[in-house]
Design a protein around this motif. Structure first.
Motif, PDB file in Angstrom:
ATOM      1  N   ILE A   1       0.945   5.177   0.149  1.00 30.69           N
ATOM      2  CA  ILE A   1       0.146   6.613   0.382  1.00 30.69           C
ATOM      3  C   ILE A   1       1.104   7.684   0.623  1.00 30.69           C
TER       4      ILE A   1
ATOM      5  N   ASP B   1      -2.323   7.192  -3.446  1.00 26.62           N
ATOM      6  CA  ASP B   1      -2.859   6.437  -2.498  1.00 26.62           C
ATOM      7  C   ASP B   1      -3.255   5.109  -3.571  1.00 26.62           C
TER       8      ASP B   1
ATOM      9  N   HIS C   1       0.942  -1.351  -0.065  1.00 27.18           N
ATOM     10  CA  HIS C   1       0.019  -0.078   0.093  1.00 27.18           C
ATOM     11  C   HIS C   1       0.901   1.240  -0.037  1.00 27.18           C
TER      12      HIS C   1
END
Length: 175
Positions: free
Chosen positions: A7, A62, A5
């Motif tokens: 971000i 994101d 992930h």
């Protein structure tokens, strides 16, 4: 599957010949990678700072990927443009950098470059704008083709990214 992930934000750019800059960005991952959520490309707004040499964009990133292996680890590419007072956009540089492989918060500066043409091309570029551009962004990722280009260094794009790794040990993927 193991997951990554990403971000963060494209903070801005500095050290370009002129201000009034914006950029297009994209994240490129290999065939082992599957996009779970998020947008892998975007464009910032134009910033024309009057008192400093840093264009602020604060454009969010994101993105969430799943993968079976680390081959083809994600990279982010940039195309930085200058917008003149007539609203015309001129390419100021290309840049590519790897997304960090370690979890945590990272501040990155992605140095950019642009192709340089013949002396006639440079003369024409000085008076009319424009200039040589890549025919395909695939050349950003292929080393042999990119090494044959004649380029000049431009400014840098500042990134702040948080990387979260999940299930890498569980699925036997080592980063």
């Amino acid at each position: 599957m193991a997951e990554v992930h990403i971000i963060g934000q494209v903070v801005g750019a500095s050290n370009f010949p002129q201000n009034c800059l914006f950029c297009k960005w994209g994240i490129h991952a290999g065939s082992n990678w599957k996009l779970i959520s998020g947008t892998v490309e975007g464009q910032t707004q134009v910033d024309d700072p009057e008192y400093q040499d840093f264009a602020f964009w604060s454009h969010p990133i994101d993105v969430h990927f799943a993968t079976k292996g680390i081959q083809g680890w994600p990279r982010i590419h940039f195309q930085v443009y200058h917008q003149d007072r007539f609203g015309r956009s001129e390419l100021y540089g290309y840049g590519v950098c790897h997304i960090p492989t370690s979890p945590g918060t990272h501040a990155l500066d992605c140095v950019t470059w642009r192709p340089v043409g013949s002396p006639w091309d440079r003369f024409r570029q000085f008076f009319l704008g424009g200039g040589p551009q890549l025919k395909s962004l695939d050349q950003l990722y292929s080393g042999p083709d990119r090494c044959r280009l004649h380029t000049e260094t431009m400014g840098a794009v500042r990134l702040e990214l948080g990387v979260v790794l999940r299930n890498f040990r569980r699925f036997g993927v080592s980063a």
